[in-house]
Design an enzyme around this catalytic site. Sequence first.
Site, PDB file in Angstrom:
ATOM      1  N   TYR A 121      35.745  37.104  41.488  1.00  0.00           N
ATOM      2  CA  TYR A 121      34.777  38.011  42.461  1.00  0.00           C
ATOM      3  C   TYR A 121      33.190  37.891  42.033  1.00  0.00           C
ATOM      4  O   TYR A 121      32.431  37.667  42.804  1.00  0.00           O
ATOM      5  CB  TYR A 121      35.424  39.511  41.897  1.00  0.00           C
ATOM      6  CG  TYR A 121      36.647  39.909  42.613  1.00  0.00           C
ATOM      7  CD1 TYR A 121      37.033  40.125  43.861  1.00  0.00           C
ATOM      8  CD2 TYR A 121      37.753  39.804  41.652  1.00  0.00           C
ATOM      9  CE1 TYR A 121      38.191  40.265  44.383  1.00  0.00           C
ATOM     10  CE2 TYR A 121      39.165  40.051  42.208  1.00  0.00           C
ATOM     11  CZ  TYR A 121      39.270  40.580  43.443  1.00  0.00           C
ATOM     12  OH  TYR A 121      40.306  40.815  44.177  1.00  0.00           O
ATOM     13  N   ASN A 144      38.514  42.170  55.048  1.00  0.00           N
ATOM     14  CA  ASN A 144      38.615  41.024  55.687  1.00  0.00           C
ATOM     15  C   ASN A 144      39.557  41.248  56.820  1.00  0.00           C
ATOM     16  O   ASN A 144      40.637  41.211  56.810  1.00  0.00           O
ATOM     17  CB  ASN A 144      39.119  39.976  54.958  1.00  0.00           C
ATOM     18  CG  ASN A 144      39.313  38.619  55.168  1.00  0.00           C
ATOM     19  OD1 ASN A 144      38.829  38.293  56.467  1.00  0.00           O
ATOM     20  ND2 ASN A 144      39.653  37.572  54.820  1.00  0.00           N
ATOM     21  N   CYS A 152      40.881  35.261  51.288  1.00  0.00           N
ATOM     22  CA  CYS A 152      40.563  36.163  50.428  1.00  0.00           C
ATOM     23  C   CYS A 152      41.723  36.209  49.199  1.00  0.00           C
ATOM     24  O   CYS A 152      41.632  36.451  48.295  1.00  0.00           O
ATOM     25  CB  CYS A 152      40.311  37.557  50.929  1.00  0.00           C
ATOM     26  SG  CYS A 152      41.830  38.219  52.133  1.00  0.00           S
ATOM     27  N   HIS A 153      42.828  35.590  49.487  1.00  0.00           N
ATOM     28  CA  HIS A 153      43.817  35.679  48.534  1.00  0.00           C
ATOM     29  C   HIS A 153      43.522  34.542  47.402  1.00  0.00           C
ATOM     30  O   HIS A 153      43.865  34.567  46.095  1.00  0.00           O
ATOM     31  CB  HIS A 153      45.287  35.273  49.033  1.00  0.00           C
ATOM     32  CG  HIS A 153      45.174  33.805  49.497  1.00  0.00           C
ATOM     33  ND1 HIS A 153      45.032  33.497  51.048  1.00  0.00           N
ATOM     34  CD2 HIS A 153      45.709  32.454  49.167  1.00  0.00           C
ATOM     35  CE1 HIS A 153      45.021  32.402  51.277  1.00  0.00           C
ATOM     36  NE2 HIS A 153      45.626  31.603  50.243  1.00  0.00           N
ATOM     37  N   GLU A 179      50.055  27.333  47.655  1.00  0.00           N
ATOM     38  CA  GLU A 179      49.053  26.576  47.502  1.00  0.00           C
ATOM     39  C   GLU A 179      48.740  25.669  46.348  1.00  0.00           C
ATOM     40  O   GLU A 179      47.980  25.060  45.496  1.00  0.00           O
ATOM     41  CB  GLU A 179      47.465  27.110  47.705  1.00  0.00           C
ATOM     42  CG  GLU A 179      47.483  27.733  49.266  1.00  0.00           C
ATOM     43  CD  GLU A 179      46.043  28.327  49.659  1.00  0.00           C
ATOM     44  OE1 GLU A 179      44.926  28.158  48.873  1.00  0.00           O
ATOM     45  OE2 GLU A 179      45.881  28.841  50.439  1.00  0.00           O
TER      46      GLU A 179
END
Length: 187
Positions: A121, A144, A152-153, A179
């Site tokens: 962040y 978002n 945003c993950h 991912e």
Amino acid sequence: MDSTEQPRGPHLEWTVVASDIGPLLLAATPEGLVRVEFHAGSDRADRMIGALVSRLGADAVRPRPGAEVLLAEPIRQLEAYFAGALRRFELPLDWRLSSGFNRQVLLELDRTVPYGSVVGYGELAARAGRPGAAQAVGNAMGSNPLPLVVACHRVVENDGGIGGFGGGVETKRILLALEGVLPQPLF
């Protein structure tokens, strides 16, 4: 509006699609994808569409599955993402639901944090030109309107913790595992 009627004025097309993380509500305007919502059961979908219609001043059209026009490509790309065949969404986006610092941070996230990576962040705050605004970045992530597509993950705590997520922490873990950032869950 019935799916057989043609909209006469401003409109948005919406649907709910199944995914590896549960039902997702997708909504698009002629400008682009405007909303992605997690856990889109029928009550939540109805509330979200009502809010979008009110906020955007548009009629809502839900085409029958397979007859989507504005959502055909977002649906195709989401399916490819969950199949592991898509690493970057290439879609027109309608940013009307985000503004100011929140939009600036989301654009920076989309531009600089690719598939398979994460950012803290605080680091994202610095990249967006506001060092020390980590909490404001957290608020931006929570607001978002396009999660998954604007990923945003991929934003985590500076100390290595996973952080919060509007779709739920377990959903965030699943996406980060997809991912390759985290190991696949054992269940």
